[in-house]
Design a protein around this motif. Structure first.
Motif: not given
Length: 383
Positions: A193-220
């Motif tokens: 399982l570790v081997e299957q998830f092993s790859e180079d770290y790419e910080p830009e792939r990760f986003v704060d979903e809560y903050q994005e949804e919060l901004r969507t809620l405010i806009d709506e």
């Protein structure tokens, strides 16, 4: 960016003038409190418990209370401390990079060369890079003496404040150090399982979903007001409240969880080829079904064969009673009939013989039987 501190980095007799900038910032949406009845802003007031008056920051001092006595410390007294007045980042030691525990890191700052010549700065930076060392330093910032580490990131020296040794709690959990039996198979599945998830770290792939949804809620909310349907906005369905659809509430053992995780990630990695895999699985299922059908056909053939043998045996007995002599031709009748019956069973099992062909076969067998009976009868008469 605005510099929040300036001073010098000193190691030995070398001094490097620098400016300190905050290297990180929060992306959280700023929210304030309001009264739910009328939307009025809620504000906190700094009110004195003795006179009851609201006090401005300019008239607020710090104090220490030991439970019995209170010691008041003014800003002037705090600024007079030697450590607070010191504007030097002193290198205490250089240590291997891997010896710094990431758990002790707090906030990160960029150090910019403050002098016209950046030679001393670049010398320190290259020294840290080539020796694979981290500089442990002490300095004073915002009325506190701080422990920090200097390392290099993208050709810039980064200062990371650290917790003091007595600020890190000991982890004392009996369950974490309990002796449990881990099977070899479980360890192999966990490594897979570790081997299957092993790859180079790419910080830009990760986003704060809560903050994005919060901004969507405010806009709506700005567009639709209080008539907003949050379920429709975020595409939520009733099925999502009932679990993951795979028995999420069921308790499964560790081995089963590892196996499912490996298979799930393997399927997600195949992407488009996953459809081909499902087709292959379907053909395998079809093959298995064909095997089952063939097994059933063989069983049916065996039953038909046993019935044919019994019928041939009865026919042979009847023929023997009618003819006292066992001629070669009459003796071949049961075998001929058996062959015909066996062929019939085989063709019936394979599904290639139609009912009309079966009738033709029966008629042919009856004709042969009639002809054979006539010959047998002729012999009896001549005798």
């Amino acid at each position: 960016m605005r510099a929040i501190w300036s001073g010098t980095v000193s190691f030995g007799l070398v001094s490097v003038p620098v400016k300190l900038y905050s290297a990180t910032e929060s992306h959280d949406v700023d929210l304030h409190q309001v009264h739910d009845a009328d939307g009025g802003r809620i504000r906190y007031q700094r009110r004195c418990e003795v006179c009851g008056k609201t006090v401005d920051y300019a008239h607020i001092d710090k104090a220490y209370d030991d439970g019995e006595d209170t010691v008041v410390l003014s800003d002037e007294e705090l600024e007079s401390l030697p450590a607070e007045a010191d504007k030097e980042i002193e290198v205490v030691q250089f240590v291997p990079d891997e010896q710094i525990d990431p758990m002790t890191f707090e906030k990160s700052y960029y150090l910019e060369p403050a002098a016209k010549s950046a030679k001393a700065y670049i010398l320190l930076r290259r020294t840290l890079e080539e020796t694979a060392r981290t500089a442990v330093v002490t300095f004073a910032l915002r009325s506190r003496t701080r422990l920090a580490a200097l390392r290099v990131r993208d050709d810039v020296i980064v200062l990371q404040t650290m917790l003091w040794a007595d600020e890190v709690r000991d982890a004392d959990f009996d369950a974490a150090s309990a002796e449990v039996r881990i099977s070899k198979r479980e360890m192999e599945m966990s490594r897979a399982l570790v081997e299957q998830f092993s790859e180079d770290y790419e910080p830009e792939r990760f986003v704060d979903e809560y903050q994005e949804e919060l901004r969507t809620l405010i806009d709506e909310k700005l567009d639709q007001g209080d008539a907003l349907d949050t379920d429709a906005t975020f595409g939520r369905t009733d099925d999502e409240d009932g679990g993951d659809g795979e028995g999420g509430g069921d308790v499964i053992d560790l081995m089963e969880a590892l196996k499912r995780s490996v298979e799930k990630h393997r399927g997600s990695q195949t992407g488009g080829s996953q459809a081909g895999g499902s087709q292959a699985g379907g053909s395998q299922a079809g093959t298995a079904g064909s095997g089952a059908s063939a097994k059933g056909s063989k069983s049916g053939t065996a039953k038909k064969g046993s019935k044919s043998k019994k019928k041939n045996s009865d026919s042979a007995k009847t023929s023997a009673k009618k003819s006292p002599q066992k001629g070669s031709k009459s003796g071949r009748k049961p075998a001929s009939k058996k062959k015909s019956s066996g062929a019939k069973s085989s063709k019936s099992a394979s599904g290639t013989k139609t009912s009309s062909s079966a009738k033709t076969s029966k008629a042919s067998t009856a004709s042969k039987k009639s002809s054979s009976s006539k010959k047998s009868g002729g012999r009896k008469k001549s005798a």
